[in-house]
Write a protein that holds these residues in place. Structure first.
Motif, PDB file in Angstrom:
ATOM      1  N   THR A   4      -5.137  -2.689  31.956  1.00 24.19           N
ATOM      2  CA  THR A   4      -4.273  -2.518  33.115  1.00 24.19           C
ATOM      3  C   THR A   4      -3.703  -3.878  33.518  1.00 24.19           C
ATOM      4  N   SER A   5      -2.711  -3.867  34.392  1.00 29.51           N
ATOM      5  CA  SER A   5      -2.095  -5.112  34.844  1.00 29.51           C
ATOM      6  C   SER A   5      -3.047  -5.966  35.667  1.00 29.51           C
ATOM      7  N   SER A   6      -4.092  -5.361  36.233  1.00 27.40           N
ATOM      8  CA  SER A   6      -5.062  -6.104  37.043  1.00 27.40           C
ATOM      9  C   SER A   6      -6.183  -6.711  36.212  1.00 27.40           C
ATOM     10  N   GLY A   7      -6.189  -6.445  34.894  1.00 28.50           N
ATOM     11  CA  GLY A   7      -7.210  -7.012  34.025  1.00 28.50           C
ATOM     12  C   GLY A   7      -8.395  -6.119  33.754  1.00 28.50           C
ATOM     13  N   LEU A   8      -8.292  -4.822  34.066  1.00 22.14           N
ATOM     14  CA  LEU A   8      -9.347  -3.874  33.706  1.00 22.14           C
ATOM     15  C   LEU A   8      -9.077  -3.342  32.304  1.00 22.14           C
ATOM     16  N   ALA A   9     -10.095  -3.425  31.452  1.00 21.46           N
ATOM     17  CA  ALA A   9      -9.977  -2.928  30.084  1.00 21.46           C
ATOM     18  C   ALA A   9     -10.811  -1.666  29.930  1.00 21.46           C
TER      19      ALA A   9
ATOM     20  N   PHE B 101     -15.996   3.054  28.541  1.00 26.19           N
ATOM     21  CA  PHE B 101     -16.483   1.951  29.354  1.00 26.19           C
ATOM     22  C   PHE B 101     -15.297   1.232  29.988  1.00 26.19           C
ATOM     23  N   VAL B 102     -15.602   0.450  31.014  1.00 20.79           N
ATOM     24  CA  VAL B 102     -14.594  -0.398  31.632  1.00 20.79           C
ATOM     25  C   VAL B 102     -15.137  -1.827  31.694  1.00 20.79           C
TER      26      VAL B 102
END
Length: 337
Positions: free
Chosen positions: A31-36, A61-62
């Motif tokens: 995501t743009s916020s850095g969540l993978a 997983f995140v």
């Protein structure tokens, strides 16, 4: 099969394994916020698999690039009953107004029905809330997916055949029957074909180009996306390796491609999971241009313990590398990818 190809070991910076994901990481999206988001626990399709795969538990997983010390955490699926028929493979993120996130998931349902599941991610509860399932006769051998709207996407069928033995015959005869499908408004159509194994797929940051990795040819094909969502072939980028998933950096538009330098080693590893196999991550600069520049960012013959790299996800000078059946590796990089 690149049996005699030499693999030189090098890393882009300090690298380490971390706990949390122990049963592979087939795909990673950001995501743009850095969540993978990470899909894990996929059992490969093939003959004589190592018994270790029978113990795999399919999960998502995140991982937060902003807080890497927290490691990866299992995401809750709502409703929980969906987990009983859930085998995630390719992933894609669609972000919308006010920070909303939808996750598209290729699901090899245990009833052997190929589906795309669409979820809404709730960060407060760390949960994926089910929205709907997408099925269609043209979505029959799904591998990867890229969302282009709240319920529309491109997806790869990595084989034309759906039977166990016919799929393997198609693979070994190198038959160019694989394809890319567009789905939207309840309809699906084949928009690109002629692949031997259409694997990873992704979209340029401006939405004008679609990148498709063909594992058996070692090529990433570049397509112009048309106004009606059909695809027009532009050019091929030859990487001379067995390409897997394609990650697109949202800022630079560069690609990070996970790859397998010696596919015969990977096939042997699936039969005996204690046997090492090589890993690669390649950077492709200016992929939409015909003079794209290719750099090998990470390479290992298996001695590091990173076996079978599937994807390289880059954010904030960190490279997260997924594997077919082992832990994740995180590398710190001094130069941007």
């Amino acid at each position: 099969m690149r049996v005699f190809q030499h693999v030189s070991n090098h890393v882009p910076g300090p690298c380490r394994f971390f706990e949390g994901v122990e049963q592979g990481s087939e795909d990673i999206v950001l995501t743009s916020s850095g969540l993978a988001f990470i899909s894990s626990g996929l059992t490969p399709r093939g003959f004589n698999l190592d018994p270790v795969y029978s113990s795999f538990v399919p999960r998502i997983f995140v991982f937060d690039f902003q807080n890497p010390s927290n490691g990866a955490k299992k995401v809750n699926i709502v409703p929980r009953s969906l987990e009983e028929d859930f085998v995630p493979h390719g992933l894609s993120v669609h972000e919308y107004d006010l920070g909303g996130v939808r996750l598209f998931v290729v699901n090899h349902a245990k009833g052997h029905e190929e589906r795309v599941e669409i979820f809404r991610f709730d960060a407060a509860s760390n949960s994926l809330n089910y929205i709907r399932s997408v099925t269609h006769p043209l979505l029959y051998s799904l591998n990867d997916i890229v969302a282009i709207g709240p319920e529309s996407f491109y997806a790869t069928n990595d084989k034309y055949s759906t039977g166990f033995y016919s799929r393997n015959v198609e693979t070994w005869l190198l038959l160019p029957w694989s394809n890319v499908v567009y789905y939207g408004d309840g309809e699906a159509t084949i928009v690109a074909d002629g692949f031997r194994t259409a694997n990873g797929i992704n979209l340029s940051p401006d939405g004008n180009f679609v990148y498709v990795a063909d594992s058996n040819t070692g090529v990433v094909s570049v397509y112009h996306r048309q106004e009606d969502d059909t695809l027009r072939r532009s050019h091929d980028i030859s990487l001379h390796t067995t390409v897997d998933n394609v990650f697109v950096d949202a800022k630079s538009g560069n690609l990070s491609v996970g790859a397998h330098p010696k596919p015969i080693q990977l096939a042997e590893h699936f039969q005996n999971a204690s046997r090492p196999c090589g890993s690669q991550v390649l950077r492709v600069e200016n992929p939409a241009e015909k003079d794209a520049r290719i750099t090998e960012v990470y390479s290992d013959d298996g001695r590091s313990g990173l076996w079978g790299s599937t994807v390289g996800c880059y954010h904030n000078k960190q490279l997260l590398i997924g594997t077919v059946n082992h832990k994740l590796m995180l590398c710190t990089i001094d130069v941007p990818l």
